[in-house]
Scaffold this active site. Structure first.
Site, PDB file in Angstrom:
ATOM      1  N   SER A 316      35.679  39.941  50.434  1.00  0.00           N
ATOM      2  CA  SER A 316      37.146  39.221  50.192  1.00  0.00           C
ATOM      3  C   SER A 316      38.102  39.247  51.334  1.00  0.00           C
ATOM      4  O   SER A 316      38.784  38.389  51.624  1.00  0.00           O
ATOM      5  CB  SER A 316      37.548  39.885  48.966  1.00  0.00           C
ATOM      6  OG  SER A 316      38.562  39.360  48.604  1.00  0.00           O
ATOM      7  N   TRP A 319      37.116  37.258  54.235  1.00  0.00           N
ATOM      8  CA  TRP A 319      37.226  35.742  53.610  1.00  0.00           C
ATOM      9  C   TRP A 319      38.711  35.242  54.074  1.00  0.00           C
ATOM     10  O   TRP A 319      38.875  34.117  54.648  1.00  0.00           O
ATOM     11  CB  TRP A 319      37.057  35.755  52.314  1.00  0.00           C
ATOM     12  CG  TRP A 319      37.198  34.353  51.658  1.00  0.00           C
ATOM     13  CD1 TRP A 319      36.389  33.305  51.834  1.00  0.00           C
ATOM     14  CD2 TRP A 319      38.692  33.587  51.088  1.00  0.00           C
ATOM     15  NE1 TRP A 319      37.112  31.988  51.206  1.00  0.00           N
ATOM     16  CE2 TRP A 319      38.486  32.362  51.000  1.00  0.00           C
ATOM     17  CE3 TRP A 319      39.760  34.162  51.008  1.00  0.00           C
ATOM     18  CZ2 TRP A 319      39.607  31.623  50.449  1.00  0.00           C
ATOM     19  CZ3 TRP A 319      40.712  33.333  50.827  1.00  0.00           C
ATOM     20  CH2 TRP A 319      40.592  31.961  50.329  1.00  0.00           C
ATOM     21  N   HIS A 320      39.688  36.361  53.813  1.00  0.00           N
ATOM     22  CA  HIS A 320      41.096  35.721  54.004  1.00  0.00           C
ATOM     23  C   HIS A 320      41.410  35.491  55.704  1.00  0.00           C
ATOM     24  O   HIS A 320      42.060  34.579  55.974  1.00  0.00           O
ATOM     25  CB  HIS A 320      42.040  36.831  53.837  1.00  0.00           C
ATOM     26  CG  HIS A 320      42.111  36.920  52.333  1.00  0.00           C
ATOM     27  ND1 HIS A 320      41.384  37.346  51.340  1.00  0.00           N
ATOM     28  CD2 HIS A 320      43.223  36.381  51.386  1.00  0.00           C
ATOM     29  CE1 HIS A 320      41.659  36.989  50.095  1.00  0.00           C
ATOM     30  NE2 HIS A 320      42.803  36.368  50.277  1.00  0.00           N
ATOM     31  N   GLY A 321      40.608  36.176  56.597  1.00  0.00           N
ATOM     32  CA  GLY A 321      40.901  35.860  57.882  1.00  0.00           C
ATOM     33  C   GLY A 321      39.870  36.795  59.017  1.00  0.00           C
ATOM     34  O   GLY A 321      39.421  37.937  58.489  1.00  0.00           O
ATOM     35  N   PHE A 472      43.917  30.243  55.516  1.00  0.00           N
ATOM     36  CA  PHE A 472      42.716  30.575  55.535  1.00  0.00           C
ATOM     37  C   PHE A 472      41.512  29.457  55.106  1.00  0.00           C
ATOM     38  O   PHE A 472      40.624  29.794  54.618  1.00  0.00           O
ATOM     39  CB  PHE A 472      42.726  31.412  54.127  1.00  0.00           C
ATOM     40  CG  PHE A 472      43.896  32.568  54.406  1.00  0.00           C
ATOM     41  CD1 PHE A 472      43.949  33.630  55.433  1.00  0.00           C
ATOM     42  CD2 PHE A 472      44.520  32.995  53.330  1.00  0.00           C
ATOM     43  CE1 PHE A 472      44.645  34.275  55.776  1.00  0.00           C
ATOM     44  CE2 PHE A 472      45.650  33.956  53.584  1.00  0.00           C
ATOM     45  CZ  PHE A 472      45.761  34.554  55.068  1.00  0.00           C
TER      46      PHE A 472
END
Lengths: 472, 376
Positions: A316, A319-321, A472
């Site tokens: 997770s 996923w953000h960066g 994102f």
């Protein structure tokens, strides 16, 4: 195109005017064209990528249903194509930079040509939405759609295309397939919600961003200024992202659609797990359904649960960066979910006690954990992050405490509407269905609309920034 | 009534929903009309210009014009320098070292990130208004910033500009009022809504409420510290020397909106005539002429590569600099461009185009040696 721009206002009015004059099938054509215009407004080539993703996922999902014996293969194709897009645009630079750093640390003179390209907006959102559909078809939870138009609208639905909420086929796609009805009362609610989103973005988030950026611009920041900056970021990111969601949901309502909730007052969370049930709910439920549960979820040994939680939250974070601070942030929450789980097992009386003091303590701890997490999220420079985390409060100059006090007080004042919303939403919403069609409800909403619009006109920040989650 | 799947959405509206449409229209009319009228009817109490100039949405540096004028009159300098970090990372924030080096009296009007609009106002409202007659007023310029009138005039920068304004600023308003405007329906709608004289344009309310919230936050958050003292603390705490090197470098990112070529002006480097006509430069020369002031524009050398060559200096920019020099000299000013000076090595630069502090003594001496002939 961004929601708080005049361009979007003109675009939305044009789309609505054409859309509501059409029949259902033609409405879907309008939505598809609008989705691609919206997405390709700045960089038209984004549309090609979106179209290719849509086509591959549509065809392969049909194959999953048509060829049950090879459904694993076709699902693999979908996942591979989607994650290749993500890996290429989002993570390639990150991995090559780290590879070069590792090789150089080993004494090898590595030099990989840097491959920098613009990250298409929203790619993480629509690829996840598309993957969710494919997995649902694979599991038999939904049927593979035979209508490319409907499926394309589902992927390119402009209100939620760039920053979610990440939708599921059983919620959004079925609405695409059904005729929509114009409902003036819903439109009124939608306009009100849009205004509220605009106020959150232009008044609260953009103002908080000014002070947050100031605090994080310092190279010699002290303890009070670091944490005042984090508080500013806490206000900014919640107001910013929830504003986007509100405006997305409002735009969808104007088109006769209903999008999922993405936030449920995360500042009120009383545990890390509770926070993740309230923050970016569409993403956390995605990770729950498509990563955590397939890994075994919580119906396995304690060791495996810990592993599952850590994998889910590290992913997770990633996923953000494509940056270590996001992975650290994911890991931070994973660790605290594990610790809290043990705490709940060890002290269930306290963990579930609804008394005021235990609730206050749980809330306070979660609020502090959330803010430490936001520091990791905001600070991409790891050296700075370590320096900020270890800043000594006793050596901070007196002036810095005064500035931090000012920043904090300002954020408290600017976040009053958010706290009021948290306090009033539940009691008001429970009565709203009955109130809405009465004159009392009408007057209440009118007064609220006037106040919101005045706030927007008179209190908007002079400087507007992009939505944080666009990156994102 | 259940709508047919093929019925148009609007046509399917039931009679009960028609009542809903009526309410929606009344709701929208009230919500969008009342805020257009209310701020026009209820006017905020007018603040004196000086008081409002002291306030800022982010409480960053503002200029106390009367105080600066008083300081200038007291100093009665030989030379006045006006500029941004290009000036103070070369000659210093204060003039003591230049005074000691040259035996002359300097006075600096410096502000981080200031640009041509602010320099024009400083020249007119501080230098000229003071009545002081220095032998030379000089500006540290970079690239084509002197002919980019919209550069750094919005957001925080507008607050600083407002602090320099006089009661009437026809030149400033005329030039900034000519900011390239967006075309098409979005541009027209934008002007209709919040352009000057637009439906939702309330100059009387400009920043009034945000300022009051800021004042309240100062009272609550910094108990015992007077607001003026806190503003001064804020100003010095967020000064350039405290910023991270990458942020302090003052090298605007392409497309950041903070660059040298504001909207619609990206082609002006190759079109000097138009840039000159729309810039503050003619007004600066006019002001100088009116008040008997001599102006020098000193174009700094941007950070060169290891061979000492400024790679950003394109042929178009070189041509621009040539035109700029010609124009300034024709209008009675002086121009000095150090871009091609090989004696300025890359090693003196610290971040971006700033000279490192330990090299500033060397730079001051070099500056004086190279330009002494221009200083009467």
């Amino acid at each position: 195109m961004i929601f708080q721009s005049i361009d979007y206002l003109v675009f939305l009015v044009c789309v609505l005017a054409i859309y509501w004059a059409m029949r259902h099938r033609a409405q879907n054509v309008v939505l598809l064209i609008a989705g691609y215009v919206f997405y390709g407004y700045v960089h038209p080539w984004y549309g090609i990528l979106l179209g290719a993703t849509t086509l591959v996922d549509f065809v392969c999902s049909r194959k999953i249903e048509d060829e049950p014996a090879r459904k694993r293969f076709w699902l693999g194709c979908i996942l591979l194509s989607n994650f290749t897009v993500l890996a290429t645009f989002k993570y390639f630079g990150f991995f090559t930079e780290n590879l070069v750093a590792i090789l150089q640390a080993m004494g090898m003179n590595a030099s990989v040509p840097l491959f920098k390209m613009l990250l298409p907006a929203g790619v993480s959102f629509y690829t996840f939405q598309s993957c969710a559909y494919a997995v649902d078809v694979y599991r038999g939870d939904t049927r593979a759609r035979r209508n490319l138009l409907d499926y394309s609208v589902y992927v390119a639905f402009f209100p939620q295309l760039v920053a979610g909420p990440i939708e599921r086929a059983d919620h959004l796609l079925v609405q695409v397939e059904r005729p929509r009805r114009f409902n003036a009362t819903v439109v009124r609610d939608a306009l009100f919600l849009f205004l509220w989103g605009l106020v959150k973005k232009r008044v609260i988030a953009d103002t908080a961003a000014l002070y947050c950026n100031k605090a994080f611009s310092l190279g010699d920041s002290s303890f009070p200024l670091v944490w005042a900056g984090v508080l500013c970021f806490c206000v900014q990111i919640y107001a910013d992202f929830s504003a986007y969601t509100d405006m997305a949901r409002a735009s969808a309502k104007l088109l006769g659609f209903d999008l999922r909730q993405n936030f449920n007052h995360p500042w009120l969370a009383q545990s890390p797990a509770d926070f993740w049930r309230r923050w970016h709910m569409s993403l956390s439920s995605w990770f729950r359904d498509y990563v955590f549960i397939p890994l075994g979820g919580s119906r396995c040994s304690e060791g495996k649960i810990v592993r599952n939680l850590m994998i889910t939250f590290l992913l997770s974070g990633l996923w953000h960066g494509a940056s270590w601070n996001f992975i650290l942030w994911g890991g931070w929450w994973g660790v605290w979910l594990v610790i809290w789980r043990q705490f709940e097992r060890g002290a269930p009386g306290f963990a579930k006690n609804k008394g005021a003091l235990p609730s206050l303590i749980r809330w306070g701890v979660t609020f502090v954990l959330m803010n430490i997490g936001w520091l990791m999220f905001r600070e991409q420079n790891l050296h700075e992050l370590v320096r900020q985390m270890t800043a000594n409060p006793f050596t901070a100059p007196k002036d810095d405490w005064h500035i931090a006090g000012f920043f904090t007080a300002l954020m408290v004042l600017y976040s009053i509407p958010l706290w009021l919303h948290a306090a009033l939403e539940k009691p008001l919403l429970s009565r709203w269905e009955d109130l809405r069609d009465t004159w009392k409800g009408f007057m209440l909403q009118t007064l609220g609309g006037i106040v919101l619009f005045l706030l927007l006109l008179l209190m908007s920040s002079k400087v507007s920034s992009d939505f944080i989650y666009f990156q994102f | 009534m259940s709508p047919s799947p093929h019925a148009s959405g609007m046509a399917a509206a039931a009679p009960r929903e028609n009542r809903g449409v009526g309410r929606l229209l009344i709701w929208a009319a009230l919500c969008f009309a009342v805020p257009a009228v209310l701020p026009r009817v209820v006017k905020p109490k007018k603040e004196p210009v000086a008081a409002s100039a002291q306030r800022s949405t982010v409480a960053m540096e503002v200029r106390d014009v009367p105080r600066t004028i008083a300081e200038l009159q007291a100093a009665n300098p030989d030379y006045i320098a006006i500029g941004n970090s290009m000036l103070y990372t070369r000659l210093g924030k204060t003039p003591e070292k230049m005074n000691a080096l040259t035996g002359k009296k300097f006075f600096f009007i410096v502000r981080n990130g200031s640009s041509s609009a602010a320099w024009y106002l400083s020249l007119k409202n501080i230098v000229a208004a003071s009545g002081v007659k220095p032998k030379l007023v000089f500006f540290f310029i970079r690239d084509n910033d002197i002919t980019s009138p919209f550069f750094r005039t919005a957001g925080d920068y507008a607050v600083y500009l407002n602090s320099l304004r006089g009661p009437e600023e026809p030149v400033l308003d005329a030039i900034l009022g000519k900011a390239p405007q967006r075309q098409g329906p979005a541009g027209s709608l934008g002007r209709l809504l919040n352009g000057p004289g637009g439906l939702y344009h309330f100059p009387d309310w400009d920043e009034k409420l945000p300022r009051q919230v800021i004042d309240l936050a100062m009272d609550i958050g910094a108990v015992g510290t007077p607001k003026t003292a806190l503003r001064s603390t804020l100003s010095s705490r967020f000064a350039l020397e405290h910023l991270r090197p990458d942020l302090g470098a003052d090298t605007p990112a392409p497309g950041s909106g903070d660059g040298y070529a504001p909207d619609g002006y990206s082609d002006l480097i190759g079109n000097y005539q138009e840039a000159e006509e729309r810039s503050f430069l003619p007004a600066m020369m006019e002001t100088a002429k009116e008040h008997g002031l001599k102006l020098l524009f000193f174009r700094i050398k941007r950070r060169p590569d290891n061979k000492g060559v400024v790679s950003d200096e394109s042929p178009a920019l070189r041509e621009y600099a040539r035109h700029l020099q010609k124009w300034i000299e024709e209008h009675g000013g002086l121009f000095f461009d150090e871009t091609y000076d090989a004696s300025i090595p890359a090693s003196i630069y610290q971040d971006g185009d700033h000279v490192g502090e330990k090299h500033m003594d060397w730079y001051r001496a070099s500056f004086w040696k190279r330009t002494a002939g221009l200083f009467p």
